[in-house]
Structures are given as C-alpha cells and as structure tokens.
Design a protein around this motif. Structure first.
Motif, PDB file in Angstrom:
ATOM      1  N   VAL A 252       0.852  -1.188   0.000  1.00 51.15           N
ATOM      2  CA  VAL A 252       0.000   0.000   0.000  1.00 51.15           C
ATOM      3  C   VAL A 252       0.892   1.244   0.000  1.00 51.15           C
ATOM      4  CG1 VAL A 252      -1.652   1.361   1.333  1.00 51.15           C
ATOM      5  CG2 VAL A 252      -1.943  -1.115   1.127  1.00 51.15           C
ATOM      6  N   GLY A 253       0.640   2.148  -0.886  1.00 50.87           N
ATOM      7  CA  GLY A 253       1.421   3.373  -0.995  1.00 50.87           C
ATOM      8  C   GLY A 253       2.540   3.306  -2.010  1.00 50.87           C
ATOM      9  N   LYS A 254       2.897   2.121  -2.479  1.00 54.13           N
ATOM     10  CA  LYS A 254       4.012   1.981  -3.420  1.00 54.13           C
ATOM     11  C   LYS A 254       3.712   2.697  -4.736  1.00 54.13           C
ATOM     12  CE  LYS A 254       7.116  -0.337  -2.696  1.00 54.13           C
ATOM     13  NZ  LYS A 254       8.398  -0.013  -2.035  1.00 54.13           N
ATOM     14  N   GLU A 255       2.508   2.515  -5.241  1.00 59.40           N
ATOM     15  CA  GLU A 255       2.139   3.166  -6.494  1.00 59.40           C
ATOM     16  C   GLU A 255       2.125   4.685  -6.331  1.00 59.40           C
ATOM     17  OE1 GLU A 255      -1.569   3.138  -9.710  1.00 59.40           O
ATOM     18  OE2 GLU A 255      -1.400   1.558  -8.188  1.00 59.40           O
ATOM     19  N   THR A 256       1.668   5.140  -5.177  1.00 54.54           N
ATOM     20  CA  THR A 256       1.668   6.576  -4.893  1.00 54.54           C
ATOM     21  C   THR A 256       3.083   7.135  -4.925  1.00 54.54           C
ATOM     22  OG1 THR A 256      -0.312   6.418  -3.516  1.00 54.54           O
ATOM     23  CG2 THR A 256       1.110   8.314  -3.142  1.00 54.54           C
ATOM     24  N   LEU A 257       4.038   6.401  -4.345  1.00 55.21           N
ATOM     25  CA  LEU A 257       5.421   6.858  -4.320  1.00 55.21           C
ATOM     26  C   LEU A 257       5.999   6.943  -5.726  1.00 55.21           C
ATOM     27  CD1 LEU A 257       7.946   7.662  -2.734  1.00 55.21           C
ATOM     28  CD2 LEU A 257       8.516   5.225  -2.559  1.00 55.21           C
ATOM     29  N   VAL A 258       5.716   5.945  -6.533  1.00 56.46           N
ATOM     30  CA  VAL A 258       6.211   5.950  -7.915  1.00 56.46           C
ATOM     31  C   VAL A 258       5.676   7.173  -8.664  1.00 56.46           C
ATOM     32  CG1 VAL A 258       6.149   4.741 -10.122  1.00 56.46           C
ATOM     33  CG2 VAL A 258       6.512   3.450  -8.010  1.00 56.46           C
ATOM     34  N   ASP A 259       4.397   7.445  -8.482  1.00 55.60           N
ATOM     35  CA  ASP A 259       3.799   8.623  -9.125  1.00 55.60           C
ATOM     36  C   ASP A 259       4.451   9.911  -8.627  1.00 55.60           C
ATOM     37  OD1 ASP A 259       2.088   6.982 -10.512  1.00 55.60           O
ATOM     38  OD2 ASP A 259       0.382   7.283  -9.155  1.00 55.60           O
ATOM     39  N   TYR A 260       4.785   9.937  -7.330  1.00 54.36           N
ATOM     40  CA  TYR A 260       5.385  11.144  -6.753  1.00 54.36           C
ATOM     41  C   TYR A 260       6.785  11.371  -7.320  1.00 54.36           C
ATOM     42  CZ  TYR A 260       6.327  14.696  -3.157  1.00 54.36           C
ATOM     43  OH  TYR A 260       6.615  15.871  -2.498  1.00 54.36           O
ATOM     44  N   ILE A 261       7.541  10.293  -7.485  1.00 56.06           N
ATOM     45  CA  ILE A 261       8.871  10.415  -8.091  1.00 56.06           C
ATOM     46  C   ILE A 261       8.761  11.029  -9.482  1.00 56.06           C
ATOM     47  CG2 ILE A 261      10.847   9.120  -8.982  1.00 56.06           C
ATOM     48  CD1 ILE A 261      10.412   7.122  -6.682  1.00 56.06           C
ATOM     49  N   GLN A 262       7.824  10.533 -10.264  1.00 51.11           N
ATOM     50  CA  GLN A 262       7.635  11.071 -11.612  1.00 51.11           C
ATOM     51  C   GLN A 262       7.201  12.533 -11.567  1.00 51.11           C
ATOM     52  OE1 GLN A 262       4.812   8.334 -13.330  1.00 51.11           O
ATOM     53  NE2 GLN A 262       6.383   6.791 -13.796  1.00 51.11           N
ATOM     54  N   GLU A 263       6.362  12.868 -10.589  1.00 48.11           N
ATOM     55  CA  GLU A 263       5.907  14.250 -10.436  1.00 48.11           C
ATOM     56  C   GLU A 263       7.080  15.180 -10.152  1.00 48.11           C
ATOM     57  OE1 GLU A 263       3.216  16.848  -7.273  1.00 48.11           O
ATOM     58  OE2 GLU A 263       2.860  14.695  -7.462  1.00 48.11           O
ATOM     59  N   ILE A 264       7.990  14.761  -9.264  1.00 46.34           N
ATOM     60  CA  ILE A 264       9.148  15.589  -8.924  1.00 46.34           C
ATOM     61  C   ILE A 264      10.095  15.688 -10.121  1.00 46.34           C
ATOM     62  CG2 ILE A 264      11.187  15.773  -7.440  1.00 46.34           C
ATOM     63  CD1 ILE A 264       8.534  16.496  -6.087  1.00 46.34           C
ATOM     64  N   GLU A 265      10.243  14.612 -10.875  1.00 41.81           N
ATOM     65  CA  GLU A 265      11.083  14.664 -12.078  1.00 41.81           C
ATOM     66  C   GLU A 265      10.521  15.670 -13.081  1.00 41.81           C
ATOM     67  OE1 GLU A 265      13.128  10.222 -12.237  1.00 41.81           O
ATOM     68  OE2 GLU A 265      11.199  10.547 -13.242  1.00 41.81           O
ATOM     69  N   ASN A 266       9.222  15.675 -13.239  1.00 42.25           N
ATOM     70  CA  ASN A 266       8.596  16.630 -14.158  1.00 42.25           C
ATOM     71  C   ASN A 266       8.719  18.059 -13.631  1.00 42.25           C
ATOM     72  OD1 ASN A 266       7.799  14.541 -15.859  1.00 42.25           O
ATOM     73  ND2 ASN A 266       5.796  14.306 -14.867  1.00 42.25           N
ATOM     74  N   LEU A 267       8.593  18.205 -12.312  1.00 39.34           N
ATOM     75  CA  LEU A 267       8.652  19.533 -11.710  1.00 39.34           C
ATOM     76  C   LEU A 267      10.039  20.145 -11.844  1.00 39.34           C
ATOM     77  CD1 LEU A 267       7.185  21.680  -9.894  1.00 39.34           C
ATOM     78  CD2 LEU A 267       8.145  20.438  -7.925  1.00 39.34           C
ATOM     79  N   THR A 268      11.074  19.318 -11.588  1.00 41.45           N
ATOM     80  CA  THR A 268      12.445  19.833 -11.587  1.00 41.45           C
ATOM     81  C   THR A 268      13.142  19.680 -12.925  1.00 41.45           C
ATOM     82  OG1 THR A 268      13.375  17.712 -10.837  1.00 41.45           O
ATOM     83  CG2 THR A 268      12.657  19.276  -9.132  1.00 41.45           C
TER      84      THR A 268
END
Length: 659
Positions: free
Chosen positions: A254-270
């Motif tokens: 639980v939460g693993k998929e959320t973390l993966v999405d967050y990593i991608q979000e930060i990559e897009n942001l930065t």
C-alpha cells in the motif's frame, strides 16, 4: 421504590415458575417473593409495575465496603459471609446480591453465582453489571450464547446509552473470537460515546482480526487521541495495533504506487531524473543531493538501510526537492551554510564536557570527531526541524496511502530522538546547553507527530519549565505559517529558531542565486579552488561583516612585515588543537611529522596525511605550521635545530590566540 418488568423471555428466566400469561398468578407470585414488604402490582399490556409502599434502605454500610475490599484482594471466602449477612438484614439491595454472585463466580461456584444474580435482577432488572455478569458466566463457562444474549440484549434495551456496559459485553465477545457479536455491541457503544478509548480500541481489534487493516489503523489513531494516560494498557495496546496494522498494509505494498507517481511528479517539476540508492555511511536516515549542488544532471536520494521504512524516507526527501523548487521559482530559495570557521568557538563553549572526555582518557582524535559531529548535528537540527514539519504536513495531507509507512517511520525516528536526549550515559557526557537545545527541537517534532497521528510522545520527555516555554513559542510560530505557507517561508523559521537558541552564529542562509553566482564551480578551475583554500585556510570568506572588518584591519596592521599570513593562521589552528593535549601526545605528533618530512615537505603540495590526526588532509604550509608548533610546545629547546623559518609567524599566532 418501584420495579418495572416486561413480560418476556427475560422475565421468565427470573421467575421460571410463574405463568406470565396469567396476570393473577403473576401478582400472587411476585407478592410472595417480595414479602414481607407491602407492594402494589399493576399489569398493563406487557408491562408489570411493582410499587413498594414501605420505605426501603438504599445506603451501603461499612461492612459492604469491607467485603468489596476483600474481593479486590481476592479474599472471596472472607467476603461471602459478610454479603450473606447484609442480605439477611436487607434483601432489597441489588448490588449486594450482585457482589455476592461475583464472589461465588470468582471462587468457581457458577451455579450459586447464577442464583444470586437472579435475586439481584429481581430487585433491579436494569442492573447492568448483574446483566453483564450473568451473560459472561453463560458464555465463558457454559458456552451458551443464546442464554447470554437474553441478558446482554436487556442491557441495550434498558440503557442503550450505557457505553461502558456495552463495551464490556463487546469485549467479552472479542475475547472469545465472536467478531460479529463483538462488533454489534461495540458499535452500539461507539454510537453512545465515540471518544471512549476502550471502545475505539475494541473496534480496532475487531477490524484487525477481520483483515480490515485501514479501519483498524484509524481506530487505533482515535484511541491515541482519546486516551490521556500514556502508560495505560489501552494506550500501549493501541500503539501495538497501529504499528501492526500499518506494517500489514505496507507489506501489501500500500502506498508503493503513490510513491512511484510522486517520483515522476518531482522529475517533471524539476526537469531532472531522480535516482535512489542505499548508503550505510550517511549519518541520517536519508538525505537528498540536489543535482544543482553536485554538478549532476540528476537528483540523488540516499537511504540508510538501518531505517527500513524507505518509502516514507524517499517521499520525505522528494518533498525537500519540491519545497526548494517552489522557492526557486519565486526567486526566494536559500542555501543553509554552516560556518566551519566557527567550530573552534563552538568547542570552547563545550569545553567542560570535552574535559570530561579527556579525564576518561578518550583519545584526542575521538574527542575531535565528537566535537565535529556535535557541531554539525545541532546545525542539522536547526535546518531540518522547521522544514520537516512542513514536509510531514504535506505528505500527510496529500498522500493518505503513504500515512501507514509515514506513521511507522516517524515513530521510529521519534523513539530514537527521545533516547538521544534521555539516555543517562548521553546526558552525563553531553554539553547541557546543546542537550537542552536538541531536546527542544525533538519535542517540537514530537508535538507535530501527535498533531498528525495522536501519539503523545512529547509526554515521555522530562521537561523543564523554560524548555516547555520555548517549545510552545516554536509551536505557536509554526502554526502561524502552517496552513498558508508561502514558498521560502520555511527559511524564516530556520533563522528565527536559530536566533532564539543562540545558534545563528554558526550558520548563515544565503540567497541561492547570489551565492552560486560568486561560488559557481564553473567559474573556477581546480587550481583556483586549491589556491583559494591556501589563501583562506580557515574559511574567513565565511565570516560575518563585523568579523571580516576586524580581519581586514588585522591584515593591514601586519602587512609589510615579511610574514606568511597563511602559515600564521594555520598556526592559530594548531595552537588551539594542541591546547588541551598532553606534551607526550604532542611529542608523538611532532615525531610523526618529522618522519614524514625526512624527504622534505613541499609547501605547494596538497594531501599530506597523519596517522595521529586522522580524517584530516594537510597542505604543505598547513603541515609545516603544525610541525613548528608541535616542536615549539613539546621540545622548544630543539626548535632552532629544525631551521623552520617561521618564528615571526609563530609569535603572531600566539598574539592572536592569546597563548
């Protein structure tokens, strides 16, 4: 006094010899039971009303309390005859009958206990504790759920808001593994009082057994918030429930998929890749290395394998990137720069504690490392504590699926933080002032953890009034920013809290743009950097304005006197390093340098190493300064034979150091 009955299965269990359909017989039998008291009995529909015309006793004698005290001490055989005597004197008190029944039940005489419970209920059919006791006996000793339910249902019928009684019934079914019945009564109790910690714990345990780990976790959190006594069994049981529920969910990914999405979000942001790796050498649970600060085209998140809850740690470091990027877009991002030039000043402030270590014959190299770690450790708290509060808020509010691993991780970190300032051995050897400041930071973090999850870890600290006052002040200031924080405002808290704790002299916050424009690696060659270090051996460029002005005047006063300023400043450091060291130890270092210098020491060379001063790299001039000073202190009579031409530098260094 009056008693109300309903013609029902419950009434038939109390008066099995009475034909409840024949009202005349009902009246006759009830009058016989309540004799010698005068009663008026009326029956309307299924309701039986018994009215006593005599005045009945309703006060407890001293003998009653004496007998109940015997029961508390498990001395039931001494209590039983006292209860029997009290009943003979006044048979109308339901609670005396119930206590007598419980004494028999605890003694193992269940049949006699049942008989006395029936008497208790004949005098008060709504007595919840007698009803619960009867139900428990039928379940625990006769496995007769149907009979038990007759009495338990009577509790709900006569007093549906008696949440304590309903909770006790639910707890009984929970202990027996009858989850459906347990949930039925606990839900009724919860409806009556959703803030009673025993109820929320019971519902949490029911849901855990059913595999409903999210609901179990939520009820455990409610229990923290409802239970005031940190050391109580309910509190400790709910902590165990929360941890086990959270671990079960994390194990289910639980939460693993959320973390993966967050990593991608930060990559897009930065606009840069995020890489993750384990590193057991880092001093903290995790750290992020910003691409911009390391000359890379990717951000690197490092996690320490000592801390298993990596999903939370990664998400935490990603949010560092988010906050910095948000501030950078507004042109308000700042860099936290520790003033290593101030470490000697820091060491002087903790000298009494360092003296304790020396008296214990701790090696000087270990003391140096301890000072260095303590200096950077407290600066780490200055920087991280305010920012971490905002980070954990962001994770909690935006990623509910990560809350389970967040809870486990923050709990572990708070436990370690508590130990770090409460362990007797640490307290004995740590500088009191630094220990207090560290405790204040830890307590602010503990209070924030409680605000998210309800776990009252701040209460586990031994706190002084002035420490609590500072914690309250920090907490109040944080909450002023909490709900509408603007980009970069976290740096205001860092500065304010550093000033309040008088730690601001050891760090500075610099605008990222201006710092990088003057310190950009691309504008300097490696040779430039080495020369800069040689010319500024003690990071004087990092001094504040007042200190820089004093240094400028000093240099002007001593210019033109044929003095190598770099060597003089290196000697200042050497004098301070050797200040509290024994001459024998200094002599050992002097001999090691002499051995190293047999082939000559090149002033322009870098990277000299000494076994007796580990973790330090010396330039040629730096090593020559230590060479001269070590012999000048340990064996001054031999100094002329060394033919090191730094006498003027040494005299100047002594003036500066006041030695």
């Amino acid at each position: 006094m009056s008693i109300q009955f309903h013609i029902s299965d419950f009434f038939s269990k109390l008066f099995p010899e009475v034909d409840a359909t024949n009202h005349d017989i009902v009246k006759q039998k009830l009058k016989e039971f309540y004799k010698p008291f005068n009663v008026n009995i009326e029956i309307q529909g299924d309701k039986i009303h018994v009215e006593f015309t005599d005045d009945l006793k309703d006060t407890k004698s001293n003998d009653f309390y004496k007998a109940t005290d015997f029961c508390t001490k498990k001395r039931y055989q001494e209590a039983i005859p006292i209860f029997i005597k009290l009943i003979e004197e006044n048979p109308t008190d339901s609670e005396v009958h119930r206590n007598l029944a419980q004494a028999y039940e605890e003694s193992g005489d269940y049949e006699t206990a049942i008989n006395h419970i029936i008497d208790a209920l004949k005098w008060n059919p709504s007595n919840p504790w007698a009803l619960i006791l009867m139900g428990n006996i039928y379940i625990r000793y006769y496995n007769d759920v149907n009979s038990a339910m007759t009495y338990f249902d009577q509790v709900m019928e006569t007093d549906p808001n008696n949440y304590v009684a309903l909770n006790n019934i639910g707890g009984t079914f929970l202990q027996l593994g009858k989850l459906t019945l347990a949930e039925r009564f606990l839900s009724k109790a919860y409806k009556a009082n959703p803030k009673f910690s025993h109820i929320t714990l019971g519902l949490g345990l029911v849901n855990f057994e059913k595999g409903e780990f999210r609901t179990a976790f939520d009820f455990a959190i409610d229990t923290f918030k409802n239970e005031e006594h940190v050391g109580s069994p309910v509190y400790q049981k709910s902590l165990q429930l929360a941890l086990e529920s959270a671990k079960s969910l994390v194990k289910q990914q639980v939460g693993k998929e959320t973390l993966v999405d967050y990593i991608q979000e930060i990559e897009n942001l930065t606009g840069k890749e995020v890489r993750i790796e384990e590193d057991s050498t880092i001093a903290t649970a995790a750290k992020v290395e910003f691409a911009e600060n390391y000359g890379r085209d990717f951000h690197l998140v490092k996690t320490n394998p000592k801390y298993p809850n990596t999903d939370h740690l990664i998400a935490h470091e990603l949010t560092h990137l988010r906050l910095a990027e948000d501030a950078r877009k507004e042109g308000v991002n700042k860099l936290f720069i520790g003033k290593d030039s101030k470490i000697e000043q820091f060491k002087k402030s903790i000298q009494s504690s360092l003296n304790k270590l020396e008296k214990r014959r701790i090696p000087q190299t270990s003391i140096e490392k301890y000072s260095h770690d303590l200096f950077h450790g407290i600066l780490g708290q200055v920087f991280n504590t305010p920012i971490d509060l905002f980070i954990e808020d962001y994770l909690f509010n935006h990623f509910p699926e990560l809350r389970y691993v967040q809870f486990i991780s923050l709990y572990q970190l708070n436990v370690e933080a508590h130990k770090a300032v409460n362990d007797p051995k640490i307290i004995e050897l740590s500088p009191p002032d630094i220990l207090t400041k560290s405790k204040i930071f830890n307590m602010v973090s503990a209070r924030h953890f409680e605000s998210l999850f309800g776990l009252k870890m701040e209460k586990t600290y031994t706190i002084k009034p002035f420490e609590l006052e500072q914690v309250d002040a920090f907490w109040e200031e944080f909450n002023e920013y909490r709900n509408d924080k603007k980009p970069g405002e976290e740096y205001e808290l860092i500065q304010h809290w550093g000033e309040d704790l008088e730690l601001d002299t050891y760090f500075k916050l610099e605008e990222e743009k201006s710092y990088k424009s003057t310190n950009s690696p691309s504008s300097k060659s490696p040779e430039d950097v080495l020369e800069e270090i040689e010319n500024d051996p003690f990071q004087q460029d990092g001094l504040d304005d007042e200190e820089s002005e004093e240094l400028k005047k000093f240099k002007e006063q001593h210019s033109g006197k044929d003095i190598n300023m770099a060597v003089a400043m290196y000697m200042v450091g050497a004098l301070d390093y050797f200040k509290n060291m024994s001459k024998e130890k200094i002599k050992e270092i002097a001999f090691e340098i002499a051995m190293l210098g047999r082939t000559g020491i090149n002033p322009q060379k870098k990277g000299y190493k000494l076994n007796l001063i580990p973790n330090t790299s010396f330039s040629g001039y730096n090593l020559l300064a230590y060479y001269y000073v070590s012999w000048a202190i340990a064996m001054p009579e031999v100094l002329p034979d060394l033919q090191i031409p730094f006498d003027k530098e040494f005299e100047l260094a002594r003036q500066i150091s006041g030695i």
